[in-house]
Design a protein around this motif. Structure first.
Motif, PDB file in Angstrom:
ATOM      1  N   GLU A 328      42.075  92.671  22.551  1.00  0.00           N
ATOM      2  CA  GLU A 328      42.675  91.441  23.076  1.00  0.00           C
ATOM      3  C   GLU A 328      44.019  91.155  22.428  1.00  0.00           C
ATOM      4  OE1 GLU A 328      41.502  86.688  23.465  1.00  0.00           O
ATOM      5  OE2 GLU A 328      39.962  88.187  22.983  1.00  0.00           O
ATOM      6  N   ASP A 329      44.073  91.224  21.100  1.00  0.00           N
ATOM      7  CA  ASP A 329      45.291  90.847  20.379  1.00  0.00           C
ATOM      8  C   ASP A 329      46.460  91.772  20.688  1.00  0.00           C
ATOM      9  OD1 ASP A 329      43.799  88.844  19.249  1.00  0.00           O
ATOM     10  OD2 ASP A 329      43.531  89.851  17.312  1.00  0.00           O
ATOM     11  N   GLU A 330      46.190  93.058  20.889  1.00  0.00           N
ATOM     12  CA  GLU A 330      47.254  94.024  21.118  1.00  0.00           C
ATOM     13  C   GLU A 330      47.403  94.407  22.588  1.00  0.00           C
ATOM     14  OE1 GLU A 330      46.742  97.346  18.463  1.00  0.00           O
ATOM     15  OE2 GLU A 330      46.836  96.072  16.665  1.00  0.00           O
ATOM     16  N   ASP A 331      46.649  93.737  23.457  1.00  0.00           N
ATOM     17  CA  ASP A 331      46.672  94.054  24.889  1.00  0.00           C
ATOM     18  C   ASP A 331      46.570  95.565  25.087  1.00  0.00           C
ATOM     19  OD1 ASP A 331      46.835  93.741  27.645  1.00  0.00           O
ATOM     20  OD2 ASP A 331      49.026  93.745  27.661  1.00  0.00           O
ATOM     21  N   THR A 332      45.548  96.141  24.466  1.00  0.00           N
ATOM     22  CA  THR A 332      45.384  97.597  24.466  1.00  0.00           C
ATOM     23  C   THR A 332      45.345  98.175  25.876  1.00  0.00           C
ATOM     24  OG1 THR A 332      44.198  97.501  22.362  1.00  0.00           O
ATOM     25  CG2 THR A 332      43.914  99.490  23.695  1.00  0.00           C
ATOM     26  N   LEU A 333      44.608  97.533  26.766  1.00  0.00           N
ATOM     27  CA  LEU A 333      44.469  98.069  28.122  1.00  0.00           C
ATOM     28  C   LEU A 333      45.771  97.953  28.903  1.00  0.00           C
ATOM     29  CD1 LEU A 333      40.901  96.799  29.043  1.00  0.00           C
ATOM     30  CD2 LEU A 333      41.579  99.069  28.253  1.00  0.00           C
ATOM     31  N   GLY A 334      46.501  96.858  28.701  1.00  0.00           N
ATOM     32  CA  GLY A 334      47.787  96.725  29.371  1.00  0.00           C
ATOM     33  C   GLY A 334      48.782  97.743  28.877  1.00  0.00           C
ATOM     34  N   ALA A 335      48.823  97.959  27.553  1.00  0.00           N
ATOM     35  CA  ALA A 335      49.748  98.938  26.977  1.00  0.00           C
ATOM     36  C   ALA A 335      49.370 100.366  27.333  1.00  0.00           C
ATOM     37  CB  ALA A 335      49.770  98.773  25.457  1.00  0.00           C
ATOM     38  N   LEU A 336      48.112 100.564  27.713  1.00  0.00           N
ATOM     39  CA  LEU A 336      47.637 101.909  28.030  1.00  0.00           C
ATOM     40  C   LEU A 336      48.169 102.418  29.375  1.00  0.00           C
ATOM     41  CD1 LEU A 336      45.736 104.265  27.236  1.00  0.00           C
ATOM     42  CD2 LEU A 336      43.886 103.023  28.385  1.00  0.00           C
ATOM     43  N   GLN A 337      48.401 101.532  30.315  1.00  0.00           N
ATOM     44  CA  GLN A 337      48.722 101.966  31.680  1.00  0.00           C
ATOM     45  C   GLN A 337      49.970 102.852  31.754  1.00  0.00           C
ATOM     46  OE1 GLN A 337      46.148 101.414  33.669  1.00  0.00           O
ATOM     47  NE2 GLN A 337      45.342 100.294  31.900  1.00  0.00           N
ATOM     48  N   PRO A 338      51.095 102.504  31.135  1.00  0.00           N
ATOM     49  CA  PRO A 338      52.235 103.426  31.183  1.00  0.00           C
ATOM     50  C   PRO A 338      51.976 104.743  30.459  1.00  0.00           C
ATOM     51  CG  PRO A 338      52.715 101.542  29.764  1.00  0.00           C
ATOM     52  CD  PRO A 338      51.452 101.227  30.488  1.00  0.00           C
ATOM     53  N   LYS A 339      51.105 104.725  29.453  1.00  0.00           N
ATOM     54  CA  LYS A 339      50.784 105.972  28.745  1.00  0.00           C
ATOM     55  C   LYS A 339      49.910 106.877  29.606  1.00  0.00           C
ATOM     56  CE  LYS A 339      49.648 103.705  24.870  1.00  0.00           C
ATOM     57  NZ  LYS A 339      49.299 103.402  23.462  1.00  0.00           N
TER      58      LYS A 339
END
Length: 442
Positions: A328-339
């Motif tokens: 939640e704090d690092e928005d891991t899933l959101g940051a994952l999409q471009p990767k």
């Protein structure tokens, strides 16, 4: 402090490694990991390696994440272990709340509302099987003893989970010890419907890995298959067990793979990424309907008689709570999409054109690179991992399918390096290897 060679000698004389032919192991100088940070492992000689498989698919936020480190240290100041037989503790209670909050959501009574803890994926699936079996027995439908499973499925290494395993290399040896299930072809909705129609009254549940069959070499389910299975289960009154041990916690691009097709199973098993790779912990999530089936007076013996010494270990639960907070704090899933998009393009550019590559299968951050046919004894998949190790990355094969499952936290430059190393390792290891056609193997 022992030297690397002293440690290797002691390892060879005392340790039996999992899924490893020890005769071959004794001839190799495998790295001995001394420390790790982020996506990098460092061995006892100071060499660094990219962790291309998340230390067996579990270090979702990388090694040594400060928030998870702190959570475990804080819990050590409170209590390291307390049984959950007759007692409870805050980390287990709070983790159950958080797990249910991020679990796949359904309508009406189709919600996952209860959490039963264990310590690894095998036991989480074993628990789901036993729950399904006992639930039907309590209801008076004692004829429902069969479990349906997919060909090439893998659900763990305990006797029950092996009974619903469909990889003959791993499972056929133990068939005399196992209960008999019904094996079906993955992706074949019509075939599954026929099985349900013919054997429905005898079937307790179907168990499957949603979207991706991991240990089979990252085999992908057709779009809509998971949803079709759910609908068939509802039509025939059969329970659905979703094994999210490998696919859970962001691996397919969403927190759980089931959510991508709007499916809520009756039972769902999770492990691996649950604690971010810190400590052993697993959980079996159940709907209220399943849970209520076990309620009754003591003398009715409806109790689910199953448990483990380290069920809901406080340290592990603290690590898991911190892992979910990091999402939640690092928005891991959101940051994952471009990767995910970058990984796909890198594989298409650098790996797909290699003559030794037959197919690349990928879903989110789960990748299987299947090589063309080579003689079994050539161990080409293993040779690729050795070549990658020489170039600074740890990857692992499933036969001659090369698996990439890096931490979700991997940086873009690290991702580029991992794919480049993988491509170079495949090219080097396969350059002189004989194909099956070369040696006359069909």
């Amino acid at each position: 402090m022992r030297t690397t060679e002293e440690l290797r000698a002691l390892d060879r004389s005392a340790v039996w490694h999992p899924f490893t032919q020890q005769l071959g192991w004794a001839a190799e100088d495998a790295p001995i990991v001394a420390s790790a940070a982020g996506c990098t492992l460092t061995d006892t000689d100071g060499r660094e390696y990219l962790d291309g498989v998340s230390s067996l698919w579990c270090t979702v936020h990388g090694h040594g994440h400060p928030a998870i480190d702190a959570a475990v240290r804080d819990q050590l100041d409170a209590v390291a272990h307390s049984t959950m037989l007759g007692l409870s503790h805050p980390p287990a209670i709070e983790l159950a709340e958080r797990l249910l909050a991020v679990a796949p959501r359904g309508d009406g009574d189709r919600e996952l509302t209860r959490v039963f803890y264990s310590d690894n994926g095998s036991t989480a699936n074993e628990i789901a099987l036993k729950m399904a079996f006992q639930w039907w027995k309590i209801r008076g439908e004692e004829q429902r003893t069969k479990f349906v499973y997919l060909d090439m499925s893998y659900h763990g290494d305990t006797i029950g989970s092996v009974s619903v395993g469909g990889i003959d290399l791993f499972h056929s040896m133990f068939r005399p010890l196992l209960f008999e299930g019904i094996r079906v072809t993955p992706g074949d909705v019509d075939g599954l419907a026929r099985v349900f129609t013919e054997h429905g009254d005898a079937i307790a549940a179907i168990i499957l890995e949603p979207l991706v069959q991991g240990a089979a070499g990252m085999l992908l389910a057709p779009d809509g298959y998971l949803r079709a299975v759910r609908e068939l289960c509802d039509e025939h009154g059969i329970l659905m067990i979703a094994d999210e041990v490998a696919t859970g916690f962001g691996r397919t691009g969403t927190m759980f793979a089931c959510s991508q097709e709007g499916v809520v199973p009756d039972l769902m098993s999770v492990a691996k990424g649950l604690t971010g790779g810190y400590l052993p912990l697993a959980a079996t999530l159940a709907t209220e309907r399943i849970y209520e089936g076990f309620l009754g007076r003591f003398e009715e013996f409806k109790t689910f008689f199953h448990g483990h010494t380290y069920t809901g270990n406080p340290l592990a639960c603290a690590a898991a709570l911190a892992t979910l907070r990091v999402f939640e704090d690092e928005d891991t899933l959101g940051a994952l999409q471009p990767k995910i998009a970058l990984l796909s393009s890198l594989l298409d550019e650098q790996v797909a054109p290699l003559p030794a590559v037959r197919e690349i299968r990928r879903c989110g951050f789960m990748v299987g690179i299947e090589l063309v046919d080579f003689p079994l004894e050539a161990r080409v998949g293993h040779a690729v991992t050795l070549a990658a190790r020489e170039r600074g990355a740890i990857i692992r094969p499933l036969g001659d399918t090369i698996v990439l499952m890096p931490p979700l936290s991997i940086g873009e430059d690290e991702l580029r390096a991992l794919v480049a190393i993988t491509a170079a390792a495949i090219a080097a290891a396969t350059a002189a290897a004989p194909t099956s056609a070369t040696v006359g193997i069909a």
